[in-house]
Scaffold this motif. Sequence first.
Motif, PDB file in Angstrom:
ATOM      1  N   GLN A 155       5.657  31.180   6.902  1.00 56.15           N
ATOM      2  CA  GLN A 155       4.997  31.568   5.660  1.00 56.15           C
ATOM      3  C   GLN A 155       4.028  30.447   5.295  1.00 56.15           C
ATOM      4  O   GLN A 155       4.413  29.273   5.266  1.00 56.15           O
ATOM      5  CB  GLN A 155       6.030  31.761   4.546  1.00 56.15           C
ATOM      6  N   LEU A 156       2.782  30.794   5.026  1.00 57.77           N
ATOM      7  CA  LEU A 156       1.756  29.786   4.772  1.00 57.77           C
ATOM      8  C   LEU A 156       1.372  29.749   3.295  1.00 57.77           C
ATOM      9  O   LEU A 156       1.004  30.783   2.712  1.00 57.77           O
ATOM     10  CB  LEU A 156       0.518  30.064   5.624  1.00 57.77           C
ATOM     11  N   LEU A 157       1.448  28.577   2.709  1.00 55.86           N
ATOM     12  CA  LEU A 157       1.036  28.343   1.330  1.00 55.86           C
ATOM     13  C   LEU A 157      -0.273  27.566   1.401  1.00 55.86           C
ATOM     14  O   LEU A 157      -0.279  26.379   1.734  1.00 55.86           O
ATOM     15  CB  LEU A 157       2.099  27.545   0.570  1.00 55.86           C
ATOM     16  N   LEU A 158      -1.376  28.235   1.117  1.00 55.68           N
ATOM     17  CA  LEU A 158      -2.694  27.625   1.299  1.00 55.68           C
ATOM     18  C   LEU A 158      -3.247  27.166  -0.048  1.00 55.68           C
ATOM     19  O   LEU A 158      -3.608  27.983  -0.896  1.00 55.68           O
ATOM     20  CB  LEU A 158      -3.650  28.620   1.962  1.00 55.68           C
ATOM     21  N   TRP A 159      -3.317  25.856  -0.221  1.00 56.11           N
ATOM     22  CA  TRP A 159      -3.808  25.262  -1.472  1.00 56.11           C
ATOM     23  C   TRP A 159      -5.296  24.965  -1.301  1.00 56.11           C
ATOM     24  O   TRP A 159      -5.695  24.181  -0.432  1.00 56.11           O
ATOM     25  CB  TRP A 159      -3.029  23.988  -1.763  1.00 56.11           C
ATOM     26  N   LEU A 160      -6.118  25.599  -2.112  1.00 56.28           N
ATOM     27  CA  LEU A 160      -7.565  25.464  -1.996  1.00 56.28           C
ATOM     28  C   LEU A 160      -8.208  25.704  -3.345  1.00 56.28           C
ATOM     29  O   LEU A 160      -7.620  26.321  -4.221  1.00 56.28           O
ATOM     30  CB  LEU A 160      -8.117  26.420  -0.945  1.00 56.28           C
ATOM     31  N   ARG A 161      -9.413  25.212  -3.498  1.00 60.83           N
ATOM     32  CA  ARG A 161     -10.092  25.355  -4.788  1.00 60.83           C
ATOM     33  C   ARG A 161     -10.879  26.652  -4.902  1.00 60.83           C
ATOM     34  O   ARG A 161     -11.052  27.187  -6.001  1.00 60.83           O
ATOM     35  CB  ARG A 161     -11.031  24.163  -5.014  1.00 60.83           C
ATOM     36  N   ASP A 162     -11.402  27.150  -3.764  1.00 61.52           N
ATOM     37  CA  ASP A 162     -12.261  28.334  -3.794  1.00 61.52           C
ATOM     38  C   ASP A 162     -11.815  29.308  -2.708  1.00 61.52           C
ATOM     39  O   ASP A 162     -12.058  29.084  -1.519  1.00 61.52           O
ATOM     40  CB  ASP A 162     -13.715  27.913  -3.578  1.00 61.52           C
ATOM     41  N   ALA A 163     -11.161  30.384  -3.100  1.00 66.46           N
ATOM     42  CA  ALA A 163     -10.623  31.342  -2.139  1.00 66.46           C
ATOM     43  C   ALA A 163     -11.723  32.035  -1.336  1.00 66.46           C
ATOM     44  O   ALA A 163     -11.484  32.494  -0.221  1.00 66.46           O
ATOM     45  CB  ALA A 163      -9.778  32.386  -2.870  1.00 66.46           C
ATOM     46  N   SER A 164     -12.931  32.095  -1.865  1.00 65.29           N
ATOM     47  CA  SER A 164     -14.021  32.764  -1.159  1.00 65.29           C
ATOM     48  C   SER A 164     -14.453  32.001   0.093  1.00 65.29           C
ATOM     49  O   SER A 164     -15.123  32.552   0.967  1.00 65.29           O
ATOM     50  CB  SER A 164     -15.231  32.945  -2.082  1.00 65.29           C
ATOM     51  N   THR A 194       0.133  32.960   1.135  1.00 65.39           N
ATOM     52  CA  THR A 194       0.092  32.871  -0.325  1.00 65.39           C
ATOM     53  C   THR A 194      -0.971  31.854  -0.693  1.00 65.39           C
ATOM     54  O   THR A 194      -0.937  30.711  -0.225  1.00 65.39           O
ATOM     55  CB  THR A 194       1.449  32.419  -0.905  1.00 65.39           C
ATOM     56  N   LEU A 195      -1.924  32.275  -1.508  1.00 68.24           N
ATOM     57  CA  LEU A 195      -2.981  31.360  -1.932  1.00 68.24           C
ATOM     58  C   LEU A 195      -2.568  30.610  -3.193  1.00 68.24           C
ATOM     59  O   LEU A 195      -2.100  31.220  -4.163  1.00 68.24           O
ATOM     60  CB  LEU A 195      -4.284  32.127  -2.207  1.00 68.24           C
ATOM     61  N   LEU A 196      -2.731  29.304  -3.160  1.00 63.28           N
ATOM     62  CA  LEU A 196      -2.517  28.455  -4.331  1.00 63.28           C
ATOM     63  C   LEU A 196      -3.895  27.944  -4.730  1.00 63.28           C
ATOM     64  O   LEU A 196      -4.390  26.969  -4.171  1.00 63.28           O
ATOM     65  CB  LEU A 196      -1.580  27.288  -4.005  1.00 63.28           C
ATOM     66  N   ARG A 233      -5.561  17.798  -8.140  1.00 58.50           N
ATOM     67  CA  ARG A 233      -5.183  16.869  -9.201  1.00 58.50           C
ATOM     68  C   ARG A 233      -4.303  17.512 -10.270  1.00 58.50           C
ATOM     69  O   ARG A 233      -3.798  16.825 -11.160  1.00 58.50           O
ATOM     70  CB  ARG A 233      -6.449  16.278  -9.845  1.00 58.50           C
ATOM     71  N   ASP A 234      -4.150  18.841 -10.183  1.00 56.02           N
ATOM     72  CA  ASP A 234      -3.319  19.551 -11.155  1.00 56.02           C
ATOM     73  C   ASP A 234      -2.269  20.384 -10.421  1.00 56.02           C
ATOM     74  O   ASP A 234      -2.457  21.586 -10.199  1.00 56.02           O
ATOM     75  CB  ASP A 234      -4.194  20.445 -12.042  1.00 56.02           C
ATOM     76  N   PRO A 235      -1.146  19.768 -10.043  1.00 59.87           N
ATOM     77  CA  PRO A 235      -0.129  20.489  -9.275  1.00 59.87           C
ATOM     78  C   PRO A 235       0.765  21.387 -10.124  1.00 59.87           C
ATOM     79  O   PRO A 235       1.511  22.207  -9.581  1.00 59.87           O
ATOM     80  CB  PRO A 235       0.693  19.353  -8.658  1.00 59.87           C
ATOM     81  N   ASN A 239      -7.161  10.997  -3.559  1.00 58.60           N
ATOM     82  CA  ASN A 239      -6.661  10.361  -2.341  1.00 58.60           C
ATOM     83  C   ASN A 239      -5.424   9.495  -2.546  1.00 58.60           C
ATOM     84  O   ASN A 239      -4.753   9.143  -1.570  1.00 58.60           O
ATOM     85  CB  ASN A 239      -7.764   9.505  -1.709  1.00 58.60           C
ATOM     86  N   VAL A 240      -5.126   9.158  -3.787  1.00 63.73           N
ATOM     87  CA  VAL A 240      -3.959   8.307  -4.052  1.00 63.73           C
ATOM     88  C   VAL A 240      -3.000   8.979  -5.040  1.00 63.73           C
ATOM     89  O   VAL A 240      -1.863   9.303  -4.708  1.00 63.73           O
ATOM     90  CB  VAL A 240      -4.381   6.914  -4.579  1.00 63.73           C
ATOM     91  N   VAL A 241      -3.483   9.206  -6.264  1.00 61.41           N
ATOM     92  CA  VAL A 241      -2.613   9.712  -7.328  1.00 61.41           C
ATOM     93  C   VAL A 241      -2.071  11.104  -7.003  1.00 61.41           C
ATOM     94  O   VAL A 241      -0.865  11.364  -7.125  1.00 61.41           O
ATOM     95  CB  VAL A 241      -3.363   9.731  -8.679  1.00 61.41           C
ATOM     96  N   ALA A 242      -2.934  12.013  -6.560  1.00 63.19           N
ATOM     97  CA  ALA A 242      -2.513  13.386  -6.293  1.00 63.19           C
ATOM     98  C   ALA A 242      -1.505  13.477  -5.156  1.00 63.19           C
ATOM     99  O   ALA A 242      -0.646  14.368  -5.147  1.00 63.19           O
ATOM    100  CB  ALA A 242      -3.730  14.264  -5.989  1.00 63.19           C
ATOM    101  N   VAL A 243      -1.610  12.568  -4.190  1.00 58.52           N
ATOM    102  CA  VAL A 243      -0.648  12.563  -3.081  1.00 58.52           C
ATOM    103  C   VAL A 243       0.751  12.260  -3.616  1.00 58.52           C
ATOM    104  O   VAL A 243       1.731  12.931  -3.255  1.00 58.52           O
ATOM    105  CB  VAL A 243      -1.059  11.542  -2.002  1.00 58.52           C
TER     106      VAL A 243
END
Length: 333
Positions: free
Chosen positions: A32-41, A54-56, A61-63, A93-97
């Motif tokens: 099952q793939l959970l794809l985290w992206l900003r623009d689904a297009s 499943t698109l996330l 920066r906002d989990p 690159n740091v905080v969101a990780v």
Amino acid sequence: MSATPARILITGASGCVGQHIAALLLRETDAQLLLWLRDASKLTAVPADHPRITLLVGDLRDPEPHRAAIASATRIIHTATAWGDPERAQQVNVVAVKQMLAAADPSVLEQVVYFSTASILNRDLELLPEAMAYGTEYIQTKALCLQQLEQHPLAQRIVAVFPTLVFGGRVDSSGPFPTSYLTAGLKEGTRWLWLAKWLRADASFHFIHAADIARVCVHLATNPHQSNPEVGQKGAVRRLVLGQPSVTVNDTVKQLCRWRRSWLPPVGIDLQGWLIEGLIKLLRIEVNAWDRFSIRQRHFVHEPISPPERFGLVSHAPTLKAVFEDAGLPHRG
């Protein structure tokens, strides 16, 4: 591994590498793939409505909106990154990780494949002191994040991959996969071949195709995770430099001339330090401290490297000729 299908979270899922990974996982596994992206297009290589996807949608920066999905992941492949703006680079690159790992469930999460860059490592895969001293905001934040991950409670579950120069997609932007920045620059670069073929440079580098990055990552994500098995690596985080055997700059120019069916002069001008400085001034090229370090470094090579063959797999593009062909680089301008 669990008998139930893996739940694999991929960040940066709309990027060149992210889409190669998603497509390969979709084709060759039951995950099952959970794809985290900003623009689904921008998702072009896999169907967004596939029952195993499943698109996330949202910013890394906002989990918070995706906290439940993150906690359900058995594997995380973290390709997302940022550069250009220092504040955004630090946050992504740091905080969101750290925020993403904090949202994961340690009782569920088996492995994290974390993407960095080979530029921050020396030949022996150790962190370059110059990365923090002279690096751009991208280089510095990648170096800082690696240092912090070595001390993270989940460190033994992390595999840090360090891609070298990444090719992928087509020079004309056709095809299902996005075009990497390096491949996009191939066509423009050939316009300067008339000049480059008269120059000689004592320098070398590794490269890797996005399809081969995906092949290695899928291998890692579909096999039982083990703590760092690499000989000579002292840290808890396993380090894998993703690249093909090194090639020289001179041989690269030679191969480009052969591909473009262009004559290569038998002799050329050696690019000594003073000449490079002169060209920088003449062409009014902006260089920063990291650029100057890179010019002095010349040979960006590593040992060991980890192409697919290191894991008993077969590379999609093991040579520059294969890269040019895959990219659809024209033989003539």
